[in-house]
Enzyme design. Structure first.
Site, PDB file in Angstrom:
ATOM      1  N   ASN A 630       0.878  -1.175   0.000  1.00  0.00           N
ATOM      2  CA  ASN A 630       0.000   0.000   0.000  1.00  0.00           C
ATOM      3  C   ASN A 630       0.906   1.213   0.000  1.00  0.00           C
ATOM      4  O   ASN A 630       1.682   1.415   0.937  1.00  0.00           O
ATOM      5  CB  ASN A 630      -0.907  -0.004   1.239  1.00  0.00           C
ATOM      6  N   GLN A 637       5.243   4.892   6.815  1.00  0.00           N
ATOM      7  CA  GLN A 637       6.222   4.201   7.645  1.00  0.00           C
ATOM      8  C   GLN A 637       7.613   4.782   7.442  1.00  0.00           C
ATOM      9  O   GLN A 637       8.348   5.032   8.388  1.00  0.00           O
ATOM     10  CB  GLN A 637       6.239   2.709   7.286  1.00  0.00           C
ATOM     11  N   GLU A 704      11.102  -0.214   9.739  1.00  0.00           N
ATOM     12  CA  GLU A 704      12.313   0.189  10.460  1.00  0.00           C
ATOM     13  C   GLU A 704      13.396   0.813   9.597  1.00  0.00           C
ATOM     14  O   GLU A 704      14.175   1.630  10.065  1.00  0.00           O
ATOM     15  CB  GLU A 704      12.849  -1.016  11.244  1.00  0.00           C
TER      16      GLU A 704
HETATM   17 MO1  MOS Z   1      10.632  -3.259  16.376  1.00  0.00          MO
HETATM   18  S1  MOS Z   1      12.129  -2.404  17.520  1.00  0.00           S
HETATM   19  O1  MOS Z   1      11.471  -4.623  15.865  1.00  0.00           O
HETATM   20  O2  MOS Z   1       9.456  -3.655  17.482  1.00  0.00           O
END
Ligand code: MOS
Length: 737
Positions: A630, A637, A704
């Site tokens: 999406n 993110q 991340e």
């Molecule tokens: Mo993330 S720090 O892998 O919850």
């Protein structure tokens, strides 16, 4: 597609763990130690027990005994309430009352007498006590070639120490648990990144079978790692509910969020890089230390990138822990890569500067065509495209390399860049797909949505696989009774839960259509899956669209109530068995490929030449994260990761008072996170990437990688503007005066 839960969220209809209306609810407030080391000699709870509304006061002296959770890492809960103090802010009691205010007031009436011992919450003066973790979250040490010979052979060297501070997660939603017992069955609304893990921990803690525990958490207001494991307040809430025989709600205050659910540990990273005169790396050594608590072994694997990001024949990466009188550290967004990318990407910039090579060019000269640490090919790697497209968009070629040479409206201008990277994790998950007679679909999966967009992508994946409109799909997640899915950590949920939902949805589609294709009187008789098109709930023959039926027609014709299929997805052998282990996954399994996402960060900073205030003026981040499920939530993110990286680079730092071993700035007034005014326009480039190996849905995860490289890119831009090289973040103005 917009978030399917967007309306619920902006109207307040989305219920978070602490918001469930439960009859007869009592409220609990934690009492925490004010010393960092020693022993509680006495807790005088008489006044608290007599205070209005108080139902119970539980301390170490009268707590029902329970075992320590056995699922590591388990925080610092040797016992839930422990008189032996190993850090400031440790849980020593809990007050339960009719209202939150009454519990809070009573908690302040408790008089605690301590035998105070000398504490030490620092770690750098005790590096000689460093030890290799026995139970680390993931292996990250690495060795190849001959490091000493390599270092001797280099034409130029960078030999520096980089430091990152203690940082805290600070999700908007604080931790909260509502626990209630029905006989020997425990129900908990628990703010968590893993409903299954929370349930498992509670079952172990209270010696229950898995089906006696039910954990529910439909919405999570940010986790970032601090909700990735079960912390002591969750079983304490369950214990309190048992003691008072009523449902109990326990919420952590913002201040308690700094001592009760982990933090990013401070790191000291000694890096020695050597290169030949063309900038080709010949040796790379990384020696890491981070603090950990007296009872845990949490390692921040900052060397994970040093081992594989660049081509280099001689590498030595080592990690050690030093104990300190601090709360247990834990995972925090891109644990390892976020802090580690600061050192490696700053050191690369230093090397480029020493050699007079453009920093981007230096990275291209050291491009790793394979994972040299694991000696494996990448399942896919589009980093060259990320560099190229990011640099073009940013205008990197306009950079005048001379320090302080670029100015704008009286301000010094600096350009900086860094590489971003994070592993593409994937863990086993299961899901159930069910279709009703009107063609509507229910998807159930025991994953959770941290605010990342899980509801939305699962809706899209199911709608796409089954061939119905997304409005026909309802997704249920955040419940430990649903088919199992991993903790949402290590950016694994899109790949893991997404693949399970795709598999279940495909199986459901095949099963329902199978009723018609097996029936010689139906228009779809004898057509194979490849001969069919499914759109908006209508199944038609590709060769002859007049031969068609809707799902609803199939249900009516064959008299079905509801049809359901369960399926699971697990990492394949191309990834290697070891990669499935550990709650952060890992890249060095013995399988055939290394799976990793890559990106490039470019930024411009403006610095007041006299006041040395730094403002990030613009940002371009360019990422290849496999298939984008999406675009909107994926961009968000990555955007969020960059925002936090700006906080990491310039603002964030938890300060320890060395006299008392206490965190000083345990609030959002003194722990500075970026506000809107700190954030420039951020442009995200999503570099298309096809990867058939990484997961069934083709996604690598985007939660991340966005934060990685950001702090280094800012530091590199500051160096370009001022000539000051800062090797410890945050880069506050005193460091560049
Ligand atoms: Mo993330 S720090 O892998 O919850």
């Amino acid at each position: 597609m917009d978030r399917v839960d967007g309306r619920l969220k902006v109207t307040g209809g989305a219920k978070y763990a602490g918001e469930f209306a439960v009859a007869n609810l009592a409220h609990a407030v934690l009492v925490q130690s004010t010393i960092a080391r020693g022993r509680v000699r006495e807790m005088d709870v008489r006044a608290a027990e007599r205070a209005p509304g108080v139902l119970a006061v539980i301390t170490y002296a009268n707590q029902p005994t329970t075992a320590r959770p056995t699922n590591p890492p388990s925080g610092d809960s040797k016992r839930l309430l422990d008189p032996e103090i190993v850090h400031s802010g440790q849980n020593i009691g809990v007050v339960i009352a009719e209202t939150f205010e009454e519990a809070l007031a009573a908690s302040e009436m408790i008089r605690v007498v301590y035998d105070t011992a000398k504490s030490d919450a620092t770690f750098e003066d005790r590096l000689d006590t460093g030890f290799a973790p026995k139970t680390g979250n993931r292996p990250a040490d690495s060795k190849r070639g001959d490091i000493e010979a390599g270092l001797r052979s280099g034409a130029t060297k960078v030999d520096q120490i980089y430091r990152t501070p203690i940082e805290h997660h600070n999700p908007m939603e604080p931790h909260a648990t509502i626990a209630m017992w029905k006989g020997e069955e425990l129900l908990a609304y628990d703010a968590t990144q893993g409903v299954a893990n929370s349930a498992q921990n509670l079952a172990e803690q209270f010696h229950l079978t898995p089906d006696q525990v039910h954990v529910i958490d439909p919405f999570v207001g940010g986790g970032f790692g601090c909700k990735g494991q079960s912390w002591p307040h969750t079983p304490i809430a369950a214990m309190a509910a048992k003691v008072v025989g009523r449902p109990v709600k326990l919420e952590l205050t913002r201040r308690q969020m700094f001592t009760s659910n982990g933090h990013r540990p401070p790191t000291r990273q000694a890096d020695t890089f050597a290169a030949d005169e063309h900038g080709k790396l010949v040796a790379l050594r990384h020696e890491h230390h981070n603090h950990t608590s007296q009872r845990d072994e949490f390692m921040e694997p900052t060397g994970s990138l040093h081992s594989l990001l660049y081509s280099c024949p001689n590498v030595l990466v080592s990690h050690k822990l030093v104990r300190a009188d601090v709360p247990a550290p834990t995972y925090q967004r891109a644990p390892g890569e976020s802090s580690g990318s600061f050192s490696i990407e700053t050191a690369m910039d230093e090397l480029a500067w020493q050699l007079g090579i453009d920093p981007l060019e230096l990275r291209l000269r050291n491009y790793a065509e394979k994972d040299e640490a694991g000696n494996k090919p990448w399942s896919s790697k589009s980093l060259r495209d990320c560099y190229r497209r990011g640099a073009e968009r940013f205008g990197w070629s306009e950079r005048n390399p001379k320090i302080g040479s670029m100015t704008k409206e009286g301000l010094l201008v600096g350009y900086g860049m860094a590489t971003a990277s994070y592993p593409a994790n994937f863990r086993a998950a299961a899901a159930k797909a069910r279709m009703y007679p009107d063609g509507r679909v229910l998807i159930q999966c025991g994953t959770q949505d941290l605010g990342t967009g899980t509801y939305t992508i699962l809706t899209q994946i199911a709608a796409d696989a089954i061939g119905v409109s997304p409005s026909f799909v309802r997704v249920e997640i955040g419940d430990s009774k649903l088919p199992g899915a991993p903790t949402s950590g290590g950016s694994c949920s899109a790949a893991s839960a997404g693949s399970a939902v795709m598999a279940a949805a495909q199986a459901l589609r095949g099963r329902v259509i199978g009723f018609a294709t097996a029936d010689e009187t139906s228009p779809l008789w004898n057509l194979g899956p490849k001969e069919l098109d499914v759109k908006e709930g209508r199944i038609s023959a590709k060769a002859d669209p007049s031969r068609s039926m809707t799902y609803a027609e199939i249900f009516a014709r064959y008299g079905k109530d509801a049809v359901e299929q369960t399926a699971s997805a697990q990492p394949g052998m191309e990834r290697g068995p070891a990669a499935a282990q550990g709650s952060q996954g890992g890249q060095a399994g013995p399988g055939g490929y290394t799976m990793q996402a890559f990106g490039a960060q470019f930024c411009e900073v403006h610095i007041d030449p006299e006041l040395r205030t730094v403002r990030v003026a613009r940002w371009v981040g360019s990422f290849a994260v496999g298939k984008v499920l999406n675009e909107k939530t994926c961009r968000s993110q990555l955007h969020g990761g960059i925002v936090w990286g700006i906080g990491m680079g310039l603002l964030e730092e938890t300060i320890v008072d060395p006299r008392h071993g206490r965190f000083l700035n345990t609030n959002l007034a003194e722990y500075h996170v970026p506000v809107n005014r700190d954030i420039p326009p951020i442009e995200i480039i999503l570099v298309p990437e096809e990867d058939k190996l990484v997961s069934l849905v083709g996604a690598k995860g985007a939660g991340e990688i966005g934060i990685t490289g950001v702090a280094a890119a800012i530091g590199n831009a500051i160096h370009h503007a001022t000539g000051k090289r800062v090797r410890d973040i945050p880069i506050t103005l005193d460091k560049i005066l």
